[in-house]
Design an enzyme around this catalytic site. Structure first.
Site, PDB file in Angstrom:
ATOM      1  N   GLY A 122      16.260   5.153  16.864  1.00  0.00           N
ATOM      2  CA  GLY A 122      16.494   6.431  17.537  1.00  0.00           C
ATOM      3  C   GLY A 122      15.177   7.064  17.938  1.00  0.00           C
ATOM      4  N   GLY A 190      -4.126  -2.261  -6.900  1.00  0.00           N
ATOM      5  CA  GLY A 190      -3.463  -0.987  -7.178  1.00  0.00           C
ATOM      6  C   GLY A 190      -2.628  -1.069  -8.442  1.00  0.00           C
ATOM      7  N   GLY A 192      -0.653   1.204  -9.582  1.00  0.00           N
ATOM      8  CA  GLY A 192       0.337   2.283  -9.527  1.00  0.00           C
ATOM      9  C   GLY A 192       1.711   1.739  -9.882  1.00  0.00           C
ATOM     10  N   VAL A 193       2.732   2.421  -9.378  1.00  0.00           N
ATOM     11  CA  VAL A 193       4.096   2.109  -9.782  1.00  0.00           C
ATOM     12  C   VAL A 193       4.519   0.702  -9.325  1.00  0.00           C
ATOM     13  N   ILE A 194       4.248   0.371  -8.063  1.00  0.00           N
ATOM     14  CA  ILE A 194       4.662  -0.948  -7.558  1.00  0.00           C
ATOM     15  C   ILE A 194       3.850  -2.049  -8.240  1.00  0.00           C
ATOM     16  N   SER A 279      -0.611  -2.988  -3.279  1.00  0.00           N
ATOM     17  CA  SER A 279       0.270  -1.837  -3.544  1.00  0.00           C
ATOM     18  C   SER A 279      -0.615  -0.627  -3.790  1.00  0.00           C
ATOM     19  N   ARG A 282       1.782   4.364   0.159  1.00  0.00           N
ATOM     20  CA  ARG A 282       2.594   4.172   1.359  1.00  0.00           C
ATOM     21  C   ARG A 282       2.267   5.241   2.409  1.00  0.00           C
ATOM     22  N   ALA A 330      13.228   8.168  -4.190  1.00  0.00           N
ATOM     23  CA  ALA A 330      14.544   8.156  -3.559  1.00  0.00           C
ATOM     24  C   ALA A 330      15.337   9.416  -3.905  1.00  0.00           C
ATOM     25  N   HIS A 454      24.454   9.470 -33.619  1.00  0.00           N
ATOM     26  CA  HIS A 454      23.679   8.585 -34.478  1.00  0.00           C
ATOM     27  C   HIS A 454      24.383   7.241 -34.601  1.00  0.00           C
TER      28      HIS A 454
HETATM   29  P1  FAD Z   1      13.509   5.014   3.593  1.00  0.00           P
HETATM   30  O1  FAD Z   1      14.239   4.531   2.427  1.00  0.00           O
HETATM   31  O2  FAD Z   1      12.218   4.352   3.934  1.00  0.00           O
HETATM   32  O3  FAD Z   1      14.515   4.857   4.823  1.00  0.00           O
HETATM   33  C1  FAD Z   1      14.125   5.119   6.131  1.00  0.00           C
HETATM   34  C2  FAD Z   1      15.047   4.341   7.047  1.00  0.00           C
HETATM   35  O4  FAD Z   1      14.859   4.821   8.376  1.00  0.00           O
HETATM   36  C3  FAD Z   1      14.763   2.842   7.095  1.00  0.00           C
HETATM   37  O5  FAD Z   1      15.970   2.141   7.014  1.00  0.00           O
HETATM   38  C4  FAD Z   1      14.130   2.634   8.462  1.00  0.00           C
HETATM   39  O6  FAD Z   1      14.396   1.359   9.013  1.00  0.00           O
HETATM   40  C5  FAD Z   1      14.835   3.714   9.270  1.00  0.00           C
HETATM   41  N1  FAD Z   1      14.106   4.145  10.469  1.00  0.00           N
HETATM   42  C6  FAD Z   1      12.803   4.493  10.577  1.00  0.00           C
HETATM   43  N2  FAD Z   1      12.539   4.911  11.821  1.00  0.00           N
HETATM   44  C7  FAD Z   1      13.703   4.832  12.506  1.00  0.00           C
HETATM   45  C8  FAD Z   1      14.090   5.149  13.844  1.00  0.00           C
HETATM   46  N3  FAD Z   1      13.214   5.655  14.720  1.00  0.00           N
HETATM   47  N4  FAD Z   1      15.377   4.928  14.210  1.00  0.00           N
HETATM   48  C9  FAD Z   1      16.296   4.412  13.324  1.00  0.00           C
HETATM   49  N5  FAD Z   1      15.967   4.109  12.055  1.00  0.00           N
HETATM   50  C10 FAD Z   1      14.707   4.332  11.664  1.00  0.00           C
HETATM   51  N6  FAD Z   1      11.945   5.418  -5.649  1.00  0.00           N
HETATM   52  C11 FAD Z   1      12.654   5.805  -6.721  1.00  0.00           C
HETATM   53  O7  FAD Z   1      13.053   6.969  -6.796  1.00  0.00           O
HETATM   54  N7  FAD Z   1      12.964   4.929  -7.726  1.00  0.00           N
HETATM   55  C12 FAD Z   1      12.545   3.636  -7.691  1.00  0.00           C
HETATM   56  O8  FAD Z   1      12.838   2.869  -8.614  1.00  0.00           O
HETATM   57  C13 FAD Z   1      11.791   3.203  -6.584  1.00  0.00           C
HETATM   58  N8  FAD Z   1      11.369   1.931  -6.512  1.00  0.00           N
HETATM   59  C14 FAD Z   1      10.662   1.528  -5.420  1.00  0.00           C
HETATM   60  C15 FAD Z   1      10.210   0.216  -5.380  1.00  0.00           C
HETATM   61  C16 FAD Z   1       9.472  -0.229  -4.295  1.00  0.00           C
HETATM   62  C17 FAD Z   1       8.999  -1.657  -4.261  1.00  0.00           C
HETATM   63  C18 FAD Z   1       9.213   0.660  -3.213  1.00  0.00           C
HETATM   64  C19 FAD Z   1       8.458   0.194  -2.004  1.00  0.00           C
HETATM   65  C20 FAD Z   1       9.654   1.965  -3.250  1.00  0.00           C
HETATM   66  C21 FAD Z   1      10.375   2.416  -4.363  1.00  0.00           C
HETATM   67  N9  FAD Z   1      10.821   3.727  -4.458  1.00  0.00           N
HETATM   68  C22 FAD Z   1      11.508   4.137  -5.555  1.00  0.00           C
HETATM   69  C23 FAD Z   1      10.568   4.705  -3.380  1.00  0.00           C
HETATM   70  C24 FAD Z   1      11.824   4.844  -2.495  1.00  0.00           C
HETATM   71  O9  FAD Z   1      12.155   3.583  -1.977  1.00  0.00           O
HETATM   72  C25 FAD Z   1      11.550   5.835  -1.371  1.00  0.00           C
HETATM   73  O10 FAD Z   1      11.073   7.044  -1.892  1.00  0.00           O
HETATM   74  C26 FAD Z   1      12.836   6.096  -0.592  1.00  0.00           C
HETATM   75  O11 FAD Z   1      13.339   4.903  -0.044  1.00  0.00           O
HETATM   76  C27 FAD Z   1      12.585   7.104   0.520  1.00  0.00           C
HETATM   77  O12 FAD Z   1      13.786   7.323   1.180  1.00  0.00           O
HETATM   78  P2  FAD Z   1      13.816   7.787   2.714  1.00  0.00           P
HETATM   79  O13 FAD Z   1      15.249   7.946   3.048  1.00  0.00           O
HETATM   80  O14 FAD Z   1      12.899   8.917   2.918  1.00  0.00           O
HETATM   81  O15 FAD Z   1      13.196   6.561   3.541  1.00  0.00           O
HETATM   82  P1  NAI Z   2       0.901   4.411  -6.087  1.00  0.00           P
HETATM   83  O1  NAI Z   2       0.402   5.629  -5.403  1.00  0.00           O
HETATM   84  O2  NAI Z   2       1.858   4.522  -7.196  1.00  0.00           O
HETATM   85  O3  NAI Z   2      -0.338   3.595  -6.652  1.00  0.00           O
HETATM   86  C1  NAI Z   2      -1.368   3.131  -5.823  1.00  0.00           C
HETATM   87  C2  NAI Z   2      -2.547   2.746  -6.689  1.00  0.00           C
HETATM   88  O4  NAI Z   2      -3.462   2.038  -5.874  1.00  0.00           O
HETATM   89  C3  NAI Z   2      -3.282   3.959  -7.264  1.00  0.00           C
HETATM   90  O5  NAI Z   2      -3.524   3.771  -8.624  1.00  0.00           O
HETATM   91  C4  NAI Z   2      -4.566   3.992  -6.439  1.00  0.00           C
HETATM   92  O6  NAI Z   2      -5.662   4.544  -7.136  1.00  0.00           O
HETATM   93  C5  NAI Z   2      -4.771   2.529  -6.138  1.00  0.00           C
HETATM   94  N1  NAI Z   2      -5.578   2.247  -4.951  1.00  0.00           N
HETATM   95  C6  NAI Z   2      -5.564   2.908  -3.759  1.00  0.00           C
HETATM   96  N2  NAI Z   2      -6.441   2.326  -2.898  1.00  0.00           N
HETATM   97  C7  NAI Z   2      -6.987   1.273  -3.562  1.00  0.00           C
HETATM   98  C8  NAI Z   2      -7.942   0.277  -3.205  1.00  0.00           C
HETATM   99  N3  NAI Z   2      -8.500   0.243  -1.997  1.00  0.00           N
HETATM  100  N4  NAI Z   2      -8.292  -0.643  -4.132  1.00  0.00           N
HETATM  101  C9  NAI Z   2      -7.730  -0.626  -5.377  1.00  0.00           C
HETATM  102  N5  NAI Z   2      -6.824   0.295  -5.769  1.00  0.00           N
HETATM  103  C10 NAI Z   2      -6.447   1.223  -4.863  1.00  0.00           C
HETATM  104  O7  NAI Z   2       1.454   3.494  -4.901  1.00  0.00           O
HETATM  105  P2  NAI Z   2       2.376   2.201  -4.906  1.00  0.00           P
HETATM  106  O8  NAI Z   2       2.346   1.520  -6.222  1.00  0.00           O
HETATM  107  O9  NAI Z   2       1.998   1.462  -3.679  1.00  0.00           O
HETATM  108  O10 NAI Z   2       3.820   2.804  -4.713  1.00  0.00           O
HETATM  109  C11 NAI Z   2       4.074   3.665  -3.599  1.00  0.00           C
HETATM  110  C12 NAI Z   2       5.072   4.699  -3.964  1.00  0.00           C
HETATM  111  O11 NAI Z   2       6.367   4.131  -4.015  1.00  0.00           O
HETATM  112  C13 NAI Z   2       4.881   5.326  -5.335  1.00  0.00           C
HETATM  113  O12 NAI Z   2       3.913   6.336  -5.325  1.00  0.00           O
HETATM  114  C14 NAI Z   2       6.236   5.872  -5.611  1.00  0.00           C
HETATM  115  O13 NAI Z   2       6.358   7.097  -4.958  1.00  0.00           O
HETATM  116  C15 NAI Z   2       7.142   4.848  -4.957  1.00  0.00           C
HETATM  117  N6  NAI Z   2       7.652   3.945  -5.979  1.00  0.00           N
HETATM  118  C16 NAI Z   2       8.425   4.463  -6.978  1.00  0.00           C
HETATM  119  C17 NAI Z   2       8.908   3.663  -7.975  1.00  0.00           C
HETATM  120  C18 NAI Z   2       9.700   4.274  -9.076  1.00  0.00           C
HETATM  121  O14 NAI Z   2      10.106   5.409  -8.941  1.00  0.00           O
HETATM  122  N7  NAI Z   2       9.956   3.556 -10.160  1.00  0.00           N
HETATM  123  C19 NAI Z   2       8.670   2.219  -7.994  1.00  0.00           C
HETATM  124  C20 NAI Z   2       7.818   1.782  -6.921  1.00  0.00           C
HETATM  125  C21 NAI Z   2       7.366   2.625  -5.947  1.00  0.00           C
END
Ligand code: FAD
Ligand code: NAI
Length: 475
Positions: A122, A190, A192-194, A279, A282, A330, A454
């Site tokens: 879109g 990185g 971090g979480v990922i 990672s 983002r 999310a 418990h």
């Molecule tokens: P998104 O989920 O990114 O959805 C956006 C959607 O919009 C996509 O489908 C995309 O294709 C679509 N889109 C984009 N532009 C357009 C366009 N112009 N037209 C039509 N469609 C379009 N968060 C948690 O809370 N718990 C977790 O355990 C967790 N684990 C994660 C693990 C990983 C590996 C990653 C990468 C992220 C994780 N997150 C987690 C973060 C979570 O995925 C995001 O915070 C969440 O998906 C954000 O939701 P959103 O709806 O903003 O965007």
């Molecule tokens: P992150 O922000 O959690 O961690 C990124 C890490 O990379 C940080 O520790 C940072 O200092 C480091 N870093 C940045 N630049 C660097 C470099 N050039 N060299 C080495 N280290 C560097 O980001 P991540 O893990 O990519 O996840 C992105 C986001 O996705 C999270 O912040 C979170 O919001 C979401 N997420 C949530 C999850 C959950 O809720 N369980 C699971 C996975 C992702």
């Protein structure tokens, strides 16, 4: 002929599809557009979360934890497993099935709520008749008109400068979720979480995992005591960490990936691995929205600028989730989606940023809500702390998982709960009680006086609340 809607949601991730459902519940005529394609080119709504984020990562964490348990911990229970082997293709296939179930579930919810779904990208064409014209590019191009537009276009993985993802050797979260053979040596940039979640998955499946982190310390946003305990546990499991690194060059070739970096002492180092997960955070995704056509304001990071109510600079255009400020989670995206739909309906939707829980789904799990101890110290806010170890909890002993603790931080005078930090079994579930308590402005004593079943892990929460007043019963 263009179709008209009260609300058009662009993006069908957790922010967008939930906003669409809430708007439909409130009686609006709603369209939701999402461009994600499954392996066959069909629609795969659910965004990053469903396709390459929360859901598949949790599926792999579960499967790999079973493998780890069977290989290393079943024997403690008197269960001997002979000939244990890994069928990685099946493990990955199961993950894909879980993802598809979620995609299909969302398509069902669109139908159930009478939301018109468009599979395609879109973009804004122009402002028109007090609303906006939106072009849909996809299998069936279309033009729509909407009075209100909700932008929920999510985020993409940040790449290392000069090192694009090839998803074969240099992997984003996408490639990290579908490595076809367990690599012997896996690098992660990185911690971090990922990095921690995916590093844990592949370590459990047999990879030697080295994590390179730019910052001098571990998990800076997490309560320091929890971060220390986590680092100890992950190191014991075999994850290798290097802190304070500066990556200078990444070369991918036939023999694998070679990462040149300087360590915390400034000395040049090299890490040779088969694959590298990057990672490092983002970036908001506004690709293809054609923001310029209507003058939609973005900040220097490319995020859509919004106020506290998710209003953009344009009338009746809202933005939510990863594409705006705030934590990229999310459930944060979902809450904003609900609040925006309610605001469009003239209601008072609200998101409390102070009570958004965080969970890291490693083993032990890490979960928290509210302020960390270091943040309270920095603010100069007087507080009391109380914690309780899972080692003193009967259920944790019975489970055979006694790592970690629950920690409460409460206001010194009023006893109001300011933060709760958990590292240990089922922390992801236990944190909900703390979120509810904080939403209701409970005191630590309120939790301490509530009857908890418990034996249950939640007794550790009650005991940590008691510990704030130095009166634990079982420790
Ligand atoms: P998104 O989920 O990114 O959805 C956006 C959607 O919009 C996509 O489908 C995309 O294709 C679509 N889109 C984009 N532009 C357009 C366009 N112009 N037209 C039509 N469609 C379009 N968060 C948690 O809370 N718990 C977790 O355990 C967790 N684990 C994660 C693990 C990983 C590996 C990653 C990468 C992220 C994780 N997150 C987690 C973060 C979570 O995925 C995001 O915070 C969440 O998906 C954000 O939701 P959103 O709806 O903003 O965007
Ligand atoms: P992150 O922000 O959690 O961690 C990124 C890490 O990379 C940080 O520790 C940072 O200092 C480091 N870093 C940045 N630049 C660097 C470099 N050039 N060299 C080495 N280290 C560097 O980001 P991540 O893990 O990519 O996840 C992105 C986001 O996705 C999270 O912040 C979170 O919001 C979401 N997420 C949530 C999850 C959950 O809720 N369980 C699971 C996975 C992702």
């Amino acid at each position: 002929m263009s179709q008209e809607f009260d609300v058009i949601v662009i993006g069908g991730g957790p922010g967008g599809y939930i906003a669409a459902i809430r708007a439909a519940q409130l009686g609006f005529k709603v369209a939701c557009l999402d461009e994600w394609k499954n392996a066959k080119g069909g629609p795969a709504p659910g965004g990053t979360c469903t396709n390459v984020g929360c859901i598949p990562s949790k599926a792999l964490l579960q499967s790999s934890e079973h493998y780890e348990q069977a290989g290393h911990h079943f024997a403690d229970h008197g269960i001997n497993v002979e000939g244990l082997s890994l069928d990685l293709a099946k493990l990955l296939g199961r993950k894909d099935t879980v993802v598809k179930q979620n995609n299909d579930g969302i398509l069902y919810l669109f139908k159930k709520n009478k939301i018109t779904f468009f599979h395609g990208r879109g973009s804004f064409t122009k402002a028109a008749d007090g609303g906006y014209e939106i072009a849909v590019a996809g299998d069936k191009p279309d033009t729509l008109k909407g009075k209100h537009i909700i932008l929920a276009t999510g985020s993409n993985a940040r790449q290392l400068p000069g090192t694009p993802f090839d998803e074969t050797q240099i992997l984003s979260n996408d490639g990290a979720l579908r490595i076809g053979d367990v690599p012997s040596r896996l690098g992660v940039v990185g911690s971090g979480v990922i990095g921690l979640e995916m590093g844990s998955v592949w370590r459990r499946l047999g990879a030697e995992v080295t994590i390179l982190e730019a910052l001098p310390g571990f998990l800076g946003a997490v309560d320091e005591q929890v971060a220390k305990e986590a680092q100890k546990a992950f190191t014991k499991q075999g994850l290798k960490f290097q802190f304070g690194v500066k990556i200078t060059e990444v070369k991918a070739g036939k023999k694998g990936v070679s990462v040149a970096y300087t360590d915390s002492a400034g000395a040049a180092q090299k890490l040779d691995v088969d694959k590298l997960i990057v990672s490092i955070g983002r970036v908001p995704n506004t690709n293809g929205l054609n923001a310029e056509a209507v003058g939609l304001k973005l900040d220097e990071r490319g995020a859509i600028v919004v106020d506290d109510d998710c209003k953009t600079n344009l009338p009746n255009v809202w933005a939510i989730g990863d594409v705006v400020r705030g934590p990229m989670l999310a459930h944060k995206a979902e809450e904003e989606g609900v609040a925006v739909a309610e605001r469009i309906a003239g209601q008072h939707g609200h998101v409390n940023f102070n009570t958004i829980p965080w969970v890291i789904y490693t083993s032990p799990e890490i979960a928290w809500v509210g302020k960390t101890e270091q943040a309270l110290k920095a603010e100069g806010r007087p507080y009391k702390a109380g914690s309780f170890p899972f080692a003193a909890n009967g259920r944790a002993r019975a489970l055979g998982d006694t790592t970690g603790f629950v920690k409460f931080l409460a206001d010194e005078k009023t006893d109001e709960i300011l933060g709760v930090h958990i590292i240990g079994p089922q922390a992801s579930e236990l944190i909900s009680e703390a979120v509810v308590a904080m939403e209701f402005k409970a005191s630590a004593e309120d939790i301490a006086r509530i009857c908890h079943a418990h034996p249950s892990l939640s007794e550790a929460t009650k005991e940590a609340a008691l510990a704030v007043d130095k009166r634990t019963l079982n420790f």
